[in-house]
Design an enzyme around this catalytic site. Structure first.
Site, short mmCIF file in Angstrom:
data_model
loop_
_atom_site.label_atom_id
_atom_site.label_comp_id
_atom_site.label_asym_id
_atom_site.label_seq_id
_atom_site.Cartn_x
_atom_site.Cartn_y
_atom_site.Cartn_z
N HIS A 198 54.93 8.90 30.79
CA HIS A 198 56.14 9.62 30.38
C HIS A 198 56.64 10.60 31.47
O HIS A 198 57.72 10.44 32.00
CB HIS A 198 55.87 10.42 29.10
O1 RIB Z 1 55.83 12.47 24.39
C1 RIB Z 1 55.30 12.56 25.69
C2 RIB Z 1 55.33 13.97 26.18
O2 RIB Z 1 54.48 14.78 25.36
C3 RIB Z 1 54.75 14.12 27.61
O3 RIB Z 1 55.40 15.18 28.26
C4 RIB Z 1 53.31 14.46 27.37
O4 RIB Z 1 52.75 15.25 28.44
C5 RIB Z 1 53.42 15.31 26.14
O5 RIB Z 1 53.76 16.63 26.55
#
Ligand code: RIB
Ligand code: CA
Length: 309
Positions: free
Chosen positions: A237
């Site tokens: 992500h």
């Molecule tokens: O949904 C993914 C996000 O949530 C990313 O930033 C991960 O590090 C968590 O913070």
């Protein structure tokens, strides 16, 4: 001219790789890292930010941010990122001190210093940015763009409706999405396509430098977690959002109106994207709808290679 950037984050395993990707990149002037409570408590995300930047050879200031959401109760993602926030990764402890400024003062200071040039990459809940906007409303006009890892036009990952970063502090997200600051939203629609496959992880683990080794370890652990949830690769992500800052051509976007649900019993934290513009409201975000995965992988590999092969 180096682009001035602030990394607002909640390290966080995928945050860690995102930080490694840009922290020493010669095209960017990383002004600060501003940790926030999210994946873990802010004492842990702040310590991790210091240790990670030290480990990557950077002395960038780390300015501690919010310990809890604006109104909601803090719920961390310890089940994903572990007790320390960095899973089973243990880094040498940094001896550096935190900045004398808190995150809000730091963001304000840098927005003033780099008026209309400063960009923020937000990799965690948006609490720090919301508090800064509440304390210093005039910086709305001075921040060039905020690239947000968060949200989704479709399903959520923390609730059926909401992605973690937005759900964790939906009130803060509403303030940021309603601010009028140019936004790029890199949500699950894009990040679920940012998979790193096993052979690519093996290649990175072959790079002879300590940063790539840590990144490969994180990717490997993430791969088994992601496979259990039906993904063929390690879903990255925050690294995708970071890659978009480094090379915007990594994603294709649509200008959409995105509103944040803050009340729904089942939908609190949902990024309500007006795909067909049925509301007729002005778009407030460039929303990532698709990615060039090969280009993302190239950026990730090069960033890890740059520490030595
Ligand atoms: O949904 C993914 C996000 O949530 C990313 O930033 C991960 O590090 C968590 O913070
Ligand atoms: Ca994060």
């Amino acid at each position: 001219m180096k682009k001035p950037i602030i990394i607002d984050c909640d390290p966080g395993l995928d945050d860690a790789i995102a930080i490694f990707m840009i922290i020493n990149n010669p095209n960017f002037n990383i002004r600060a890292v501003t940790p926030v409570a999210g994946n873990q408590t802010v004492d842990k995300t702040s310590k991790n930010a210091l240790d990670l930047t030290d480990y990557a050879g950077s002395d960038v200031p780390v300015a501690i941010g919010a310990a809890r959401p604006l109104f909601k109760k803090l719920v961390t993602a310890e089940h994903v990122h572990g007790k320390t926030g960095l899973g089973d990764i243990s880094l040498p402890h940094s001896h550096r001190a935190f900045s004398g400024l808190n995150a809000f003062e730091m963001i304000y200071q840098e927005a003033e210093r780099h008026e209309n040039e400063l960009e923020i990459i937000a990799l965690g809940p948006l609490t720090n940015i919301a508090i800064t906007l509440l304390k210093y409303p005039d910086i709305k006009e001075k921040i060039k763009r905020i690239t947000i890892m968060g949200g989704s036009c479709g399903c959520g990952n923390d609730t059926p409706a909401a992605e973690f970063n937005i759900y964790a502090d939906s009130d803060a997200a509403k303030i940021v999405f309603d601010s009028g600051i140019p936004l790029t939203m890199v949500g699950l629609d894009a990040t679920h396509k940012a998979m790193v496959y096993e052979e690519e992880i093996n290649e990175i683990s072959g790079y002879n430098n300590k940063v790539a080794q840590v990144a490969a370890r994180i990717l490997t652990n993430s791969l088994s977690f992601c496979r259990k949830h039906g993904f063929e690769g390690s879903v990255m992500h925050d690294p995708l959002a970071m890659a978009c800052v480094m090379d915007p051509s990594v994603i294709s976007t649509k200008k959409l109106r995105v509103d944040i649900e803050t009340k729904g019993a089942f939908t609190n934290g949902k990024t309500v994207a007006d795909i067909f513009n049925v509301t007729g409201k002005k778009a407030n975000a460039d929303v990532a709808m698709d990615i060039n995965r090969e280009r993302f992988i190239k950026i990730l590999k090069k960033a890890m290679m740059d520490y030595g092969v």
